[in-house]
Design a protein around this motif. Structure first.
Motif, PDB file in Angstrom:
ATOM      1  N   TRP A   1      23.691  77.188  83.545  1.00  0.00           N
ATOM      2  CA  TRP A   1      22.589  76.771  83.741  1.00  0.00           C
ATOM      3  C   TRP A   1      22.290  78.791  83.098  1.00  0.00           C
ATOM      4  CZ3 TRP A   1      18.043  80.582  85.350  1.00  0.00           C
ATOM      5  CH2 TRP A   1      16.931  79.233  85.206  1.00  0.00           C
ATOM      6  N   ARG A   2      22.685  79.405  82.912  1.00  0.00           N
ATOM      7  CA  ARG A   2      22.680  80.585  83.909  1.00  0.00           C
ATOM      8  C   ARG A   2      22.611  81.147  81.799  1.00  0.00           C
ATOM      9  NH1 ARG A   2      19.069  83.200  85.294  1.00  0.00           N
ATOM     10  NH2 ARG A   2      20.141  82.602  87.241  1.00  0.00           N
TER      11      ARG A   2
ATOM     12  N   PHE B   1      27.247  81.040  92.913  1.00  0.00           N
ATOM     13  CA  PHE B   1      27.123  80.658  92.059  1.00  0.00           C
ATOM     14  C   PHE B   1      28.176  80.369  90.745  1.00  0.00           C
ATOM     15  CE2 PHE B   1      22.037  81.984  92.820  1.00  0.00           C
ATOM     16  CZ  PHE B   1      21.545  80.155  93.539  1.00  0.00           C
TER      17      PHE B   1
ATOM     18  N   ASP C   1      12.471  81.969  86.787  1.00  0.00           N
ATOM     19  CA  ASP C   1      13.165  81.670  87.196  1.00  0.00           C
ATOM     20  C   ASP C   1      13.414  82.030  88.577  1.00  0.00           C
ATOM     21  OD1 ASP C   1      14.971  80.744  88.318  1.00  0.00           O
ATOM     22  OD2 ASP C   1      16.378  82.145  87.341  1.00  0.00           O
ATOM     23  N   ARG C   2      14.015  83.342  89.444  1.00  0.00           N
ATOM     24  CA  ARG C   2      13.632  83.695  90.689  1.00  0.00           C
ATOM     25  C   ARG C   2      12.818  84.300  90.600  1.00  0.00           C
ATOM     26  NH1 ARG C   2      20.498  85.452  91.329  1.00  0.00           N
ATOM     27  NH2 ARG C   2      20.890  83.710  90.297  1.00  0.00           N
TER      28      ARG C   2
ATOM     29  N   ASP D   1      20.839  72.727  89.727  1.00  0.00           N
ATOM     30  CA  ASP D   1      20.778  72.763  88.663  1.00  0.00           C
ATOM     31  C   ASP D   1      21.256  71.197  87.524  1.00  0.00           C
ATOM     32  OD1 ASP D   1      20.607  75.227  89.163  1.00  0.00           O
ATOM     33  OD2 ASP D   1      23.426  75.675  88.093  1.00  0.00           O
TER      34      ASP D   1
ATOM     35  N   ALA E   1      16.723  81.576  94.704  1.00  0.00           N
ATOM     36  CA  ALA E   1      16.952  80.308  94.714  1.00  0.00           C
ATOM     37  C   ALA E   1      18.079  80.121  95.577  1.00  0.00           C
ATOM     38  CB  ALA E   1      18.196  80.198  92.940  1.00  0.00           C
TER      39      ALA E   1
ATOM     40  N   ARG F   1      16.511  77.197  98.491  1.00  0.00           N
ATOM     41  CA  ARG F   1      17.670  75.982  98.569  1.00  0.00           C
ATOM     42  C   ARG F   1      17.602  76.015  99.985  1.00  0.00           C
ATOM     43  NH1 ARG F   1      20.277  76.901  92.871  1.00  0.00           N
ATOM     44  NH2 ARG F   1      18.569  75.848  92.243  1.00  0.00           N
TER      45      ARG F   1
ATOM     46  N   GLU G   1      26.663  84.143  85.469  1.00  0.00           N
ATOM     47  CA  GLU G   1      27.022  83.983  86.250  1.00  0.00           C
ATOM     48  C   GLU G   1      27.655  81.882  86.305  1.00  0.00           C
ATOM     49  OE1 GLU G   1      24.545  84.982  86.523  1.00  0.00           O
ATOM     50  OE2 GLU G   1      23.147  83.521  87.240  1.00  0.00           O
ATOM     51  N   SER G   2      27.063  81.541  84.972  1.00  0.00           N
ATOM     52  CA  SER G   2      26.504  79.651  85.885  1.00  0.00           C
ATOM     53  C   SER G   2      26.825  79.757  83.772  1.00  0.00           C
ATOM     54  CB  SER G   2      25.797  79.508  86.387  1.00  0.00           C
ATOM     55  OG  SER G   2      25.067  79.742  86.152  1.00  0.00           O
TER      56      SER G   2
ATOM     57  N   GLN H   1      25.256  75.033  96.310  1.00  0.00           N
ATOM     58  CA  GLN H   1      23.378  75.517  95.493  1.00  0.00           C
ATOM     59  C   GLN H   1      23.729  75.609  93.956  1.00  0.00           C
ATOM     60  OE1 GLN H   1      22.235  78.712  97.901  1.00  0.00           O
ATOM     61  NE2 GLN H   1      21.770  76.879  99.638  1.00  0.00           N
ATOM     62  N   ASN H   2      24.677  75.310  93.168  1.00  0.00           N
ATOM     63  CA  ASN H   2      24.725  75.441  91.911  1.00  0.00           C
ATOM     64  C   ASN H   2      25.896  74.447  90.925  1.00  0.00           C
ATOM     65  OD1 ASN H   2      26.454  76.516  91.540  1.00  0.00           O
ATOM     66  ND2 ASN H   2      25.479  77.946  89.984  1.00  0.00           N
TER      67      ASN H   2
ATOM     68  N   PHE I   1      12.060  75.819  94.352  1.00  0.00           N
ATOM     69  CA  PHE I   1      13.286  76.009  95.116  1.00  0.00           C
ATOM     70  C   PHE I   1      13.250  75.772  96.950  1.00  0.00           C
ATOM     71  CE2 PHE I   1      14.262  79.957  92.992  1.00  0.00           C
ATOM     72  CZ  PHE I   1      14.911  79.145  90.925  1.00  0.00           C
TER      73      PHE I   1
ATOM     74  N   CYS J   1      17.335  72.047  88.069  1.00  0.00           N
ATOM     75  CA  CYS J   1      16.296  73.082  88.054  1.00  0.00           C
ATOM     76  C   CYS J   1      16.467  72.992  86.642  1.00  0.00           C
ATOM     77  CB  CYS J   1      17.613  74.451  88.945  1.00  0.00           C
ATOM     78  SG  CYS J   1      16.631  75.536  88.503  1.00  0.00           S
TER      79      CYS J   1
HETATM   80  O1  GYE Z   1      20.739  77.477  90.029  1.00  0.00           O
HETATM   81  C1  GYE Z   1      22.710  79.043  88.770  1.00  0.00           C
HETATM   82  C2  GYE Z   1      21.726  80.617  88.777  1.00  0.00           C
HETATM   83  O2  GYE Z   1      18.408  80.983  89.392  1.00  0.00           O
HETATM   84  C3  GYE Z   1      18.087  79.220  89.221  1.00  0.00           C
HETATM   85  O3  GYE Z   1      20.974  80.568  89.426  1.00  0.00           O
HETATM   86  C4  GYE Z   1      18.997  79.926  89.007  1.00  0.00           C
HETATM   87  C5  GYE Z   1      19.773  80.072  89.604  1.00  0.00           C
HETATM   88  C6  GYE Z   1      20.381  78.863  89.311  1.00  0.00           C
HETATM   89  O4  GYE Z   1      22.972  81.347  87.761  1.00  0.00           O
HETATM   90  O5  GYE Z   1      23.246  78.354  88.082  1.00  0.00           O
END
Ligand code: GYE
Length: 363
Positions: free
Chosen positions: A65-66, A224, A140-141, A279, A196, A200, A62-63, A249-250, A158, A299
């Motif tokens: 960061w991921r 996210f 992570d989570r 992030d 997460a 947050r 999704e991101s 939040q990201n 978080f 993060c």
């Molecule tokens: O902030 C986000 C991601 O779990 C910390 O998940 C992670 C979060 C992060 O997709 O960008």
């Protein structure tokens, strides 16, 4: 399957750089950020029979960061490093993720690594892994189950990240002479029910409750993602006429929110609505450098090397001492007006992003 391939005297070098700033907490592990990823390459050639098999149930894609977290896991659990990785992208579908873990149990992998999409629903499959004698790591989570069902967790605090964002906003507004003004805050939350998001939100809400003049307008799920961030920002712009702060939040959500604000011709960042993000990936910090995002709370996505290190310890017959392991993280801003903030009971530096800092960013 493996058969005790590790030679005694093998040295694993865990190179870590601390960027400074937000220190932590229960069992801090040093920040492997930027260019200094922990070295997991043992330099030994493994034949494929001796590889350690690892099943990794990732959240999704999704991101940014991921993607950095996935890349780190792929690099870490490579054949070169003595691993045979079964990787599943769970596409943010909790049922699919639990099925993936069941599949790893059927495959009889040596170790399972889970980055749980949501905190709940894990006990049955975790018990199945225990009954099959497969050690599980969580990264992570966080996961909501009996701690005895996993070996250890490596990730971020978080709640401390959320509190830090509140503390920064407080100091920033004070510096601008806006400490007593009514401040309307809209939250674009991450995936509902993920630790997460929960952390947050709780951290920032906790700070907001201490500020009678801060008014939380709304909190909606932006999943996210950039699209989610843009969608929620557009909803907020329709509904609320006076927004002072948007907490994303990201970084991906922040980019979506920024796009919505630009489309609507509304100024933000250094010259308008205050944007807070989490992030601090490369493109997020680049927006901080430009003043589009006012503050970004790091993060760290590089937790896989800590798991590899722990697996090797288990293989050497050593104990994994700490169950909960927080990774060090830093706090970044555009201006240099806030020098430090309280984060989890300690003073943490606010780092003003410069070109040099951006250039050192590895993800
Ligand atoms: O902030 C986000 C991601 O779990 C910390 O998940 C992670 C979060 C992060 O997709 O960008």
């Amino acid at each position: 399957m493996r058969s005790g391939f590790l030679k005694t005297g093998m040295i694993l070098l865990l190179i870590a750089t601390i960027l400074g700033g937000c220190q932590n907490i229960e069992n801090p592990v040093e920040n492997p950020s930027a260019s200094a990823t922990p070295a997991t390459d043992t330099g030994e050639d493994k034949d494929s029979d001796n590889l350690i098999t690892v099943g990794f149930a990732q959240v999704g894609h999704e991101s940014d960061w991921r993607m950095a977290a996935t890349e780190s896991a792929m690099d870490t659990f490579s054949e070169k490093n003595g691993f045979n990785l079964s990787y599943v992208d769970s596409d943010n579908n909790p049922d699919m993720q639990i099925d993936a873990v069941r599949g790893f149990i059927e495959q009889k992998v040596d170790y399972i690594v889970i980055d749980p999409i949501v905190t709940t629903g894990w006990t049955p499959v975790m018990e199945e892994a225990r009954d099959a004698g497969i050690p599980v790591f969580v990264i992570d989570r966080m996961i909501d189950c009996d701690e005895d069902l996993y070996v250890a967790w490596f990730g971020s605090d978080f709640t401390a990240e959320g509190e830090a964002a509140g503390a920064w906003l407080d100091a920033y507004l004070d510096d601008k002479g806006r400490g007593d003004e009514d401040i309307n805050i809209a939250i674009i939350a991450g995936t509902e029910g993920s630790s997460a998001q929960i952390g947050r939100s709780e951290g920032f809400d906790g700070y907001t409750r201490m500020k009678p003049n801060w008014n939380k307008l709304d909190e909606r799920d932006g999943e996210f993602t950039r699209n989610g961030g843009k969608r929620v920002m557009n909803e907020y712009l329709e509904k609320y006429k006076d927004i002072d702060v948007v907490v994303c939040q990201n970084d991906n959500e922040a980019w979506g929110a920024i796009e919505a604000l630009e489309d609507a011709g509304i100024s933000f960042g250094k010259s308008g609505i205050i944007i807070i993000s989490f992030d601090a990936v490369y493109d997020g910090l680049s927006d901080v450098l430009e003043g589009k995002i006012n503050a970004d709370f790091e993060c760290n996505p590089l937790s896989a090397p800590y798991v590899a290190d722990a697996i090797r310890k288990i293989d050497r017959g050593e104990q994994i001492v700490n169950k909960i392991n927080y990774i060090d993280e830093s706090c970044f801003q555009y201006e240099d007006n806030v020098k430090s903030i309280m984060r989890d009971g300690r003073m943490a530096d606010m780092i003003t992003v410069t070109w040099d800092i951006l250039m050192e960013r590895a993800y």
